[in-house]
Write an enzyme that holds these catalytic residues in place. Structure first.
Site, PDB file in Angstrom:
ATOM      1  N   ASP A  28       0.870  -1.171   0.000  1.00 41.38           N
ATOM      2  CA  ASP A  28       0.000   0.000   0.000  1.00 41.38           C
ATOM      3  C   ASP A  28       0.918   1.236   0.000  1.00 41.38           C
ATOM      4  OD1 ASP A  28      -2.138   1.718   0.038  1.00 41.38           O
ATOM      5  OD2 ASP A  28      -3.244   0.635   1.576  1.00 41.38           O
TER       6      ASP A  28
HETATM    7  C1  NOJ Z   1      -4.053   3.809   0.184  1.00 43.47           C
HETATM    8  C2  NOJ Z   1      -5.238   2.914   0.279  1.00 43.47           C
HETATM    9  O1  NOJ Z   1      -5.202   2.191   1.489  1.00 43.47           O
HETATM   10  C3  NOJ Z   1      -5.373   1.942  -0.866  1.00 43.47           C
HETATM   11  O2  NOJ Z   1      -6.622   1.323  -0.778  1.00 43.47           O
HETATM   12  C4  NOJ Z   1      -5.195   2.614  -2.174  1.00 43.47           C
HETATM   13  O3  NOJ Z   1      -5.361   1.693  -3.230  1.00 43.47           O
HETATM   14  C5  NOJ Z   1      -3.825   3.265  -2.219  1.00 43.47           C
HETATM   15  N1  NOJ Z   1      -3.733   4.240  -1.146  1.00 43.47           N
HETATM   16  C6  NOJ Z   1      -3.542   3.939  -3.544  1.00 43.47           C
HETATM   17  O4  NOJ Z   1      -4.280   5.070  -3.686  1.00 43.47           O
END
Ligand code: NOJ
Length: 777
Positions: free
Chosen positions: A302
């Site tokens: 993430d």
């Molecule tokens: C953080 C989020 O937790 C995740 O769900 C997302 O895909 C990513 N950022 C990218 O934006």
């Protein structure tokens, strides 16, 4: 940031162009390998990827592990710089946040024309519940209990996303969540592992289609692996700590289902699991995901999750980057820890060449599976872009899905459906609004193209209905909530009049009407990522408005917007009808009006329990009995309960009313004593006992009252959605096998144990007809 191209070419998908470009380097991989790509097959993919990797430098390999943003901060505070230069140097394997043929084409050009080995980029985006045409938020979508609508929504999102050059979506989010304080409960499919698994599979199929090589298919990225929804206290990014049995039984099944459905990629979560954060957790990313489950795709972190391992207390950037790679993480999102430290770690013997190669191979394989080596421009096509977005057909699908997602929570005296005559007072901060219709997690959806509730009502009601409108209140007057929910300088559409003046105006408007429709609840910003709430009621300002409206004595319907189960005991007691519409998407107003006026009879059922109070959380239907269960009868002292509130939820899992009523017969069983792998058939007759045609989600639960571990009081094992004309009856049968009896025991073996089982069929998890069987091995 990449410069937009001057010319918008009609069709960039020229494999001829690529072969010429690729000729410089990829041709050395030999014609037979190029042929092999189109025929597919793992051995051929292997040969191709190995051949390509034999030409790659260490820097180029590490570059493939680097995922950057396009330069626009979306869900973190860090953005990457120098993207174009990085791509040309081969220091970037993928870009996310960039969409639109023009921009994606420019980035792909930089990779395939200007990098040494011409390796195409993968383009990802947070396409969560639609791309341009926005569908209901996932929690709402799950309330449809309709796998074909859900799969269709993912497929439409894929056609629109590929139309804009994308080939990878950060969805589905399959995290089980049993704590509605957690804002991201809105992005998942609720509390149940069995239903969550069905939805996970439907979404993966919808995105990836029959082959990821198809021009309208994208690779799914299943998130957040794992257990992100188990955050302590419902507080975003918080620690997760749970027993292995609970993990395997209740939280892991949807991820596993997504692997079985062929998901191409996974995203690691921010939280800890058994003390080790997921992003650096070898047990999770390698032993479980790959060795136990056989996952063959790649894992991306993430957003800056590798870097955040330092704050978790696992060491400096070099140490945590090495740890993540070794754990089985293949791609580093935004943080550039891999890019900046892996080479040094290799020299110092902290990672091995094989570990870097393995990660690089998995990223290249993903590109191969997407057909990007055949044609890096396969979804970069201005024609498709122009034709695929927000089409009438896509809007129609969104409207239908939204209607099916709405849950009728209360309908005193059959107040709904509304008559298409008379005067309606349409009140509330969400009644005349476009920006809030789309929901929590929308990157490319345009609020201005959504249908507001007032417009929808005017479109559907006809000329005999007069609509009076007053805003009545802002979302909230709580200064902390205001400051934190509207972040990064976002502006809330606020009315600056004093709250009482707005309420007075609404009351005067209501007095002139026959009925009040109050459109209230949460703003999109109060839900989703980083939007945990400790108080899950309708904000006080709106509650004051509702109280004043109730005092007018006019019948009142609440159209409730929410990204989580809310605690609504006052509303349940004092309002006449409540229609939960979640956050419905592009066609919000039309869909709401269709249901309010009875063009569609609601059949949605909640997939996460609605508590009476935040103090009951976590609350879910598949709880344990405990040694001192309290069934609500007799003395409560020294039983498992509260002294100030009942144990029961306000609305149980699977609950939702209809404009008609359904009667259930007793459960008929094909036999009551079974042995070994026999199949049990359980049947009920469901009758539409009301005056309107309607749909019903008939739910099957199984219980296992005696076992080697304490089991949940019941578990959902199947459902059937049926439609019935008034007066019509249908037999609904379920075949139950020993697969439905299995559970993870203390040795984590998945098996069933002989004995008594309860078979329960009903309209929701609390209201069921029960029967018993004895099943021996
Ligand atoms: C953080 C989020 O937790 C995740 O769900 C997302 O895909 C990513 N950022 C990218 O934006």
């Amino acid at each position: 940031m990449l410069k937009p191209l001057l010319n918008r070419m009609n069709n960039y998908s020229s494999s001829r162009l690529f072969r010429k470009i690729a000729g410089v380097s990829v041709v050395v991989l030999s014609a037979s390998i190029a042929m092999a790509q189109t025929k597919g097959g793992d051995a051929k993919m292997d040969a191709f990827v190995n051949g390509l990797m034999s030409k790659m430098t260490l820097d180029e390999k590490i570059g493939q592990l680097n995922l950057v943003t396009s330069g626009r901060p979306l869900t973190g505070t860090t953005v990457n710089k120098g993207t174009e230069e990085g791509i040309k140097k081969g220091a970037i394997g993928g870009v996310f946040g960039l969409y639109g043929v023009e921009y994606v084409k420019a980035a792909q050009d930089a990779a395939v024309k200007n990098s040494r080995l011409h390796i195409p980029l993968i383009f990802g985006l947070d396409v969560i519940h639609g791309h341009r045409t926005i569908f209901p938020i996932p929690l709402g979508m799950s309330a449809t209990w309709d796998m074909s609508l859900i799969e269709q929504s993912a497929h439409i999102a894929a056609t629109e996303a590929t139309g804009e050059g994308l080939n990878w979506v950060f969805s589905p989010m399959v995290d089980i969540a049993r704590d509605p304080r957690w804002g991201r409960i809105s992005e998942g499919s609720g509390e149940d592992p069995w239903l969550g698994s069905q939805i996970a599979m439907a979404m993966v199929h919808g995105y990836q289609g029959k082959s990821m090589k198809n021009a309208d298919a994208v690779m799914a990225c299943v998130k957040h692996f794992a257990l992100y929804g188990g955050a302590e206290a419902g507080r975003e990014y918080n620690t997760v700590d749970m027993s292995l049995i609970k993990m395997y039984q209740d939280y892991l099944p949807p991820y596993k289902a997504a692997v079985d459905a062929g998901a191409g990629s996974f995203m690691s979560s921010f939280n800890t699991i058994n003390g080790v954060p997921a992003t650096g957790n070898q047990w999770l990313l390698t032993d479980l995901l790959r060795k136990q489950w056989g996952f063959k795709g790649f894992v991306v972190s993430d957003y800056t999750a590798v870097n955040e391992l330092s704050a978790h207390g696992l060491g400096d950037l070099q140490a945590v980057s090495a740890l993540s790679l070794k754990a089985g993480l293949d791609m580093d999102m935004v943080g550039e820890g891999f890019l900046s430290t892996l080479k040094k770690s290799l020299k110092e013997g902290k990672v091995t060449q094989q570990e870097i190669d393995l990660a690089c191979k998995r990223v290249l394989e993903a590109k191969y599976k997407l057909g990007l080596f055949d044609n890096p421009y396969k979804s970069i096509n201005a024609d498709v872009e122009a034709k695929s977005e927000l089409t009438d057909a896509n809007r129609k699908a969104s409207r239908e899905t939204a209607e099916h997602s709405f849950v009728l929570l209360k309908n005193k005296g059959q107040l709904l459906p509304l008559k298409k005559t008379g005067t309606i007072a349409l009140i509330g901060p969400l009644a005349n609004n476009h920006s809030e219709m789309l929901g929590t997690w929308v990157v490319a959806g345009e609020p201005s193209k959504s249908v507001s509730v007032i417009d929808g009502i005017k479109n559907v009601a006809g000329s005999d209905v007069k609509v009076l409108y007053a805003k009545g209140s802002n979302f909230t007057d709580d200064s902390l909530l205001n400051a934190r929910a509207w972040f990064f300088g976002m502006k809330q559409e606020r009315d600056n009049r004093p709250a009482q003046e707005m309420i007075d105006e609404a009351v005067e408007t209501a007095k002139k009407a026959d009925i009040i429709v109050a459109v209230v609840g949460e703003s999109a910003n109060m839900t989703g990522e980083s939007s945990s709430r400790s108080d899950i009621t309708i904000p006080e300002t709106q509650k004051e408005l509702l109280k004043a409206l109730v005092k007018t004595g006019k019948p009142i319907v609440a159209v409730l917007f929410n990204g989580r189960p809310l605690a609504l005991p006052w509303e349940d007691k004092n309002l006449d009808a409540i229609l939960d519409v979640w956050m419905p998407g592009t066609e919000a107003g039309n869909a709401i009006a269709d249901v309010l006026f009875g063009n569609y009879n609601p059949a949605g059922k909640i997939t996460a329990t609605f508590p009476r109070s935040v103090g009951q959380i976590p609350i879910y239907y598949a709880h344990k009995n405990t040694g001192r269960p309290f069934d609500g009868k007799g003395p409560a002292k020294f039983k498992s309960d509260y002294i100030d509130i009942s144990n029961d939820p306000l609305y149980p899992f699977g609950y939702g009313l209809s404009y008609t009523t359904f009667n259930y017969s007793d459960v008929k069983l094909s036999k009551t004593d079974l042995k070994g792998n026999e199949t049990l058939k359980a049947t009920v007759t469901v009758t539409n006992s009301g005056k309107l045609a309607g749909e019903e989600v008939v739910q099957l639960y199984v219980s296992d009252p005696v076992a080697s571990i304490s089991r949940s009081v019941k578990e959902l094992k199947n459902f059937k959605k049926i439609s019935l004309q008034p007066g019509e009856s249908k037999e609904v049968s379920f075949n139950i096998t020993t697969a439905d009896l299995k559970f993870f025991n203390t040795k984590l073996a998945y098996d069933w144990e002989p004995g008594e089982f309860g078979i329960q069929i009903g309209t929701n998890s609390s209201d069921v007809k029960s029967a018993k069987v004895n099943w021996t091995k």
